[in-house]
Design a protein around this motif. Sequence first.
Motif: not given
Lengths: 300, 300, 300, 300, 300
Positions: D119-120, D123-135, D155-169
């Motif tokens: 989903r991120s 949103h990123s491909l459609r250039d939707e960035k504001k909170y209400n657009e991605i609520a 956005m998607p890189m933020y998600v991927v980093r989160r996943v990476g951190e979880l794997l690392k943990e």
Amino acid sequence: MIREGFWTEVFKLQGSVTPYIAGRLIAFTLFGACAYFFFDIFKIHNGLATAHYEYIGAVLALLLVMRTNAGYDRWYEARKLWGGIVNQSRNLAQIGLIYGPQDRKWREAYARWVAAFSRSCCHSLRDEKKYNEIAQLAETVGVEETRRLSDANHMPMYVVRRVGELLKEAVEKDDLDRFYFLQAEAERARLIDHLGGCERILKTPLAAAFSIKIRRFLFLYLLFLPIAIVDAAGMITPLIVFLVAYPLLALDQIGVELENPFSKSRLNHLPLDQISDNIRSNVLASLEDLEPLVPYAESP
Amino acid sequence: MIREGFWTEVFKLQGSVTPYIAGRLIAFTLFGACAYFFFDIFKIHNGLATAHYEYIGAVLALLLVMRTNAGYDRWYEARKLWGGIVNQSRNLAQIGLIYGPQDRKWREAYARWVAAFSRSCCHSLRDEKKYNEIAQLAETVGVEETRRLSDANHMPMYVVRRVGELLKEAVEKDDLDRFYFLQAEAERARLIDHLGGCERILKTPLAAAFSIKIRRFLFLYLLFLPIAIVDAAGMITPLIVFLVAYPLLALDQIGVELENPFSKSRLNHLPLDQISDNIRSNVLASLEDLEPLVPYAESP
Amino acid sequence: MIREGFWTEVFKLQGSVTPYIAGRLIAFTLFGACAYFFFDIFKIHNGLATAHYEYIGAVLALLLVMRTNAGYDRWYEARKLWGGIVNQSRNLAQIGLIYGPQDRKWREAYARWVAAFSRSCCHSLRDEKKYNEIAQLAETVGVEETRRLSDANHMPMYVVRRVGELLKEAVEKDDLDRFYFLQAEAERARLIDHLGGCERILKTPLAAAFSIKIRRFLFLYLLFLPIAIVDAAGMITPLIVFLVAYPLLALDQIGVELENPFSKSRLNHLPLDQISDNIRSNVLASLEDLEPLVPYAESP
Amino acid sequence: MIREGFWTEVFKLQGSVTPYIAGRLIAFTLFGACAYFFFDIFKIHNGLATAHYEYIGAVLALLLVMRTNAGYDRWYEARKLWGGIVNQSRNLAQIGLIYGPQDRKWREAYARWVAAFSRSCCHSLRDEKKYNEIAQLAETVGVEETRRLSDANHMPMYVVRRVGELLKEAVEKDDLDRFYFLQAEAERARLIDHLGGCERILKTPLAAAFSIKIRRFLFLYLLFLPIAIVDAAGMITPLIVFLVAYPLLALDQIGVELENPFSKSRLNHLPLDQISDNIRSNVLASLEDLEPLVPYAESP
Amino acid sequence: MIREGFWTEVFKLQGSVTPYIAGRLIAFTLFGACAYFFFDIFKIHNGLATAHYEYIGAVLALLLVMRTNAGYDRWYEARKLWGGIVNQSRNLAQIGLIYGPQDRKWREAYARWVAAFSRSCCHSLRDEKKYNEIAQLAETVGVEETRRLSDANHMPMYVVRRVGELLKEAVEKDDLDRFYFLQAEAERARLIDHLGGCERILKTPLAAAFSIKIRRFLFLYLLFLPIAIVDAAGMITPLIVFLVAYPLLALDQIGVELENPFSKSRLNHLPLDQISDNIRSNVLASLEDLEPLVPYAESP
């Protein structure tokens, strides 16, 4: 990417090949006019069977369309390879920065050298080697290293070796698990592959015999065209020559323009500077720390 | 690659297939002239429906264009495989030299044997096996080993085995971490794959029935062409035959020339010697040590 | 591969599909002659608009060319898969023989079973299962195992299991490092993939509705052709029917011949026996030991 | 996917490009009518050879069909990339949930962040960035993290980093074997690759010169069309102009519509929301425990 | 696959699309007849320039051929994906059974669940979910698990999780080396990828605007066809309409039939049941032990 309306595109001159082919177009049109006057003055009827002439034209058009297609494929392949450079740069940065040493200095050096790869490719593909041509790199890796880069015999390979040394250093200090390293190394190798692909496109023209032959057919075809149609078309011979020659010459020129997707002197060259800047900002942004995760259950 | 202007390419003879097809072209044109005189002397009107004849011609042209396309695809696939040989040779050298043993002797031997791979492929694909044909390799791996190579039943496999032995030696002395080795071995396997691809292109002609059939259609078509058009075209029959036969015969010959991209006797053969030299200089340059990195913060 | 000259190929019968289609060709030509006599005797003028008829013919030709293309793609894909079998067999042999146990017996068994894979594929793809059909395999793996192979429900899978057992044996005796094993297993899996690809090509015809439809159109087209042209072509109606029917029927037949690239009963079948023999000699040659390397510096 | 019948599709307006091109179509038809009246009033016969005009039209149609094809290829490539996002999200979730830590909290966080990736991207491909657009993302990762996402530079890189951190943990707590991790990391890298592919398609229009040129040819062709046919067609000139212009303008517009497969404002945009929802439900369903396996032998 | 002779295929009705299009074909032919009578009774001559009409027809045919090609590509891609399911199922089974635990129970459970994957895909792609629709699976995994499968929200993912659990169990009992596991897991991930590819094909129709437009052009073209040709063709107008409409409507229908390669209600659907049965028998056969190898030297 915003697409303009139908009418705007029809009358837009910028980015068009028309100025490139104007000379040839006028030459063939004038030749058509001369042919008409010659046949008109001497009252000659040549009776050339136009049906077979059209058939030759169809073969020629098919060849031109095919070559334009081949040119577009090369252009798109180059774009895909640069897409790969974006992907692999991002992956490589992520692996090093998430799983690598927490040492601030190592992290910065690593991010900077990964970020420098795309721009060094860009310079290398455009054959820009002098210090003042690549000065922008100093913002990424510093003045001293930029100077060394300008002396290197192959800039991107120098960058890749630097990245390799940094990875090796991290592995040998046991700051980077060997399993993490495997992934990083695989991405590093793919970066070199993408660069190699771009160099291949740069150095390989279309097969020469293929290319020359098309231009010779085109010339012969446009030369005999007014003679073939003057009987039937009369006064408007030059107009028809113009209408037939315009698309054919334009297609030929577009095929040529698409052949080198890297050079700034070509229409439609890829926006390598912009892509490199994006990579740089993405990679350097990964240097910032993530705030601790707020679990779903605890989120307001 | 520098592209020449429109008019230069039109009149360029070098690299053209015209000399190859001149004989056939003249033969068909003369036959066209004979047909005209025969029909003219005996006042024969054959009334052959040219419309359907054109249709046959279109099918033939489509087939020829398709075959030229297939030939070009093979040629480009060969170029891609050699691009792969460049990439994998560079990767393989980098992995060994950055992560491998620091022993000077091992490093030199390794770099030299990796550098020798591409040239040994080049000789193998051109079926050059005698010592004097491959003497240039002595600059890379020495006279004695070049002699052994000339005796080997498959030169590139001999080189690849040498590289494998060197890697094994390094791993067993614990000078090359097994994780680094995995990467090197993967690149080594891909080198063999690229070579196998080139051998496949070399040994596989276009499907024979396909190829023979096109030439037979071409022959039949050009044979009946003057008879089909003589009624309408009259005196200029030979000229039209010439204009129709030229592109068709040239396309046919280009297709043939593109079939073997390795042989020096073909037009448009790939510049394998030059590519091999580039690989050699790139790889041997990696033997030099990198100076210590100047961090961005400390750069003036 | 040596390419013959233009004139040789034109008149060559061997490898041509002409004999296969002679019957149909004569049938349609005779029908054309009958149509002419019928219309001539009863003085009928049908006035069928040939323009639209040609258009149908063009659609048909486009379909035939497309199908020939699809057939050629399958044929070339099969060739590529066999190229992959060559590559992976060589890689697999190299990994086992360079990095594996030095035990003479293991080495020979390993090399023999790797070498047996391609020929067992070849027999399997041609549905040769009886002992006397696969007797040649006895030279590679011995009489007893060949007998077992002839009983196996899937010959190549039997060979692959044997190779797997040998690898497992080496790993468990600690004669083959697990890192080396990873590479070997990856190559082994790719061998099975290539075989699966060949089986897919063998078992999947072109989509039936697609194939039947083309032949029905072809039939209807050639049936109505003499009626469409008899008004304009008169006496030479059969000749034109012949000239139009020849390429169309030949294209149709070539498409059919290309569909199964493995069966010996088809023209243009791939030289699987020869490829298998090459693999065998390459692999068994790797059993010989390499002499110690003469370093560059010490070479005369 | 249910396909409607022939007649339904013929008369269906929804999802058609006709409304988009109505303006241009009427303009060219009216111009055709004007040309007719002009020529009719002044009794002018231009004698323009329509044969060559048709030939230009054929080249144009070929170009348009080619561009439509290229547009369709991009559209299908985008669909394939999203197919890849589905595959890699599922694989990534499975690896973490089957082989990873049994800790309930980690599992949920992991599943939620993997599910948030698609989903991120959307949103990123459609250039939707504001909170209400991605609520909507708040349902997956909570309100707080959604707020942070809306601030992230990518956005998607933020998600991927989160996943990476979880794997690392998980790896560092020895809850995830390093061998399992290798697989997870490879899937994570492929997710980034798929996203990079989508971004490439979004940012790269067809080569501009190529695109402009087609529209200019189209314009010139339709402009001269009524003049070319008015002699022969007379009163029905506008009707023919309409019948010729309709498919050409529609093809041109379809090519444009297919260029951006992500934007909701285009016809035929991909159903990214629906695909993202499917991924979310598939991934979250994997959180449930499997009941113990009932062996075949013990099954009733 | 046995190919039937030329004449058999020409007259074969089974597997043909003719019955599907008979209605439309008759409708257009009758309309052609009406048009003829109307023009004949009122003695109208419309003088519609057929040349341009043919040109529209050529564009239409090109579009139809292109769509048929795209449909065939999808169909073949689906076949390739199922080829991949065959390959990966065999590889996965082999790895587990050769290198995995020797425990009889584990081996059988493993083989059965791997064998169940393809059939569960087949049911899933055909949307068969109820117990009685998938009852055949009970032979592979037992009644109880089949019941659970029929309740699962995604059958193939349930199977894949089972396989994953079995692998995890073996690894954690140290019965399966982690290096062997890496290979197995890679094959398992590829199985999910192949399934994802099939789901993509199932859920993505051709771009709607593209598909609707073709049918509308086809309708308009066939509607105006009799009017365009009635002047020249006279009485045989309906026959020509029939001959032109037949291939065009058939091509359109074939394109539609090829769109969903999985559904049994379509002509040319892939033989998924048969492929699944082959996989099952191949995999279960691997459960049998191999007899000890007879070395070449010791073979009689």
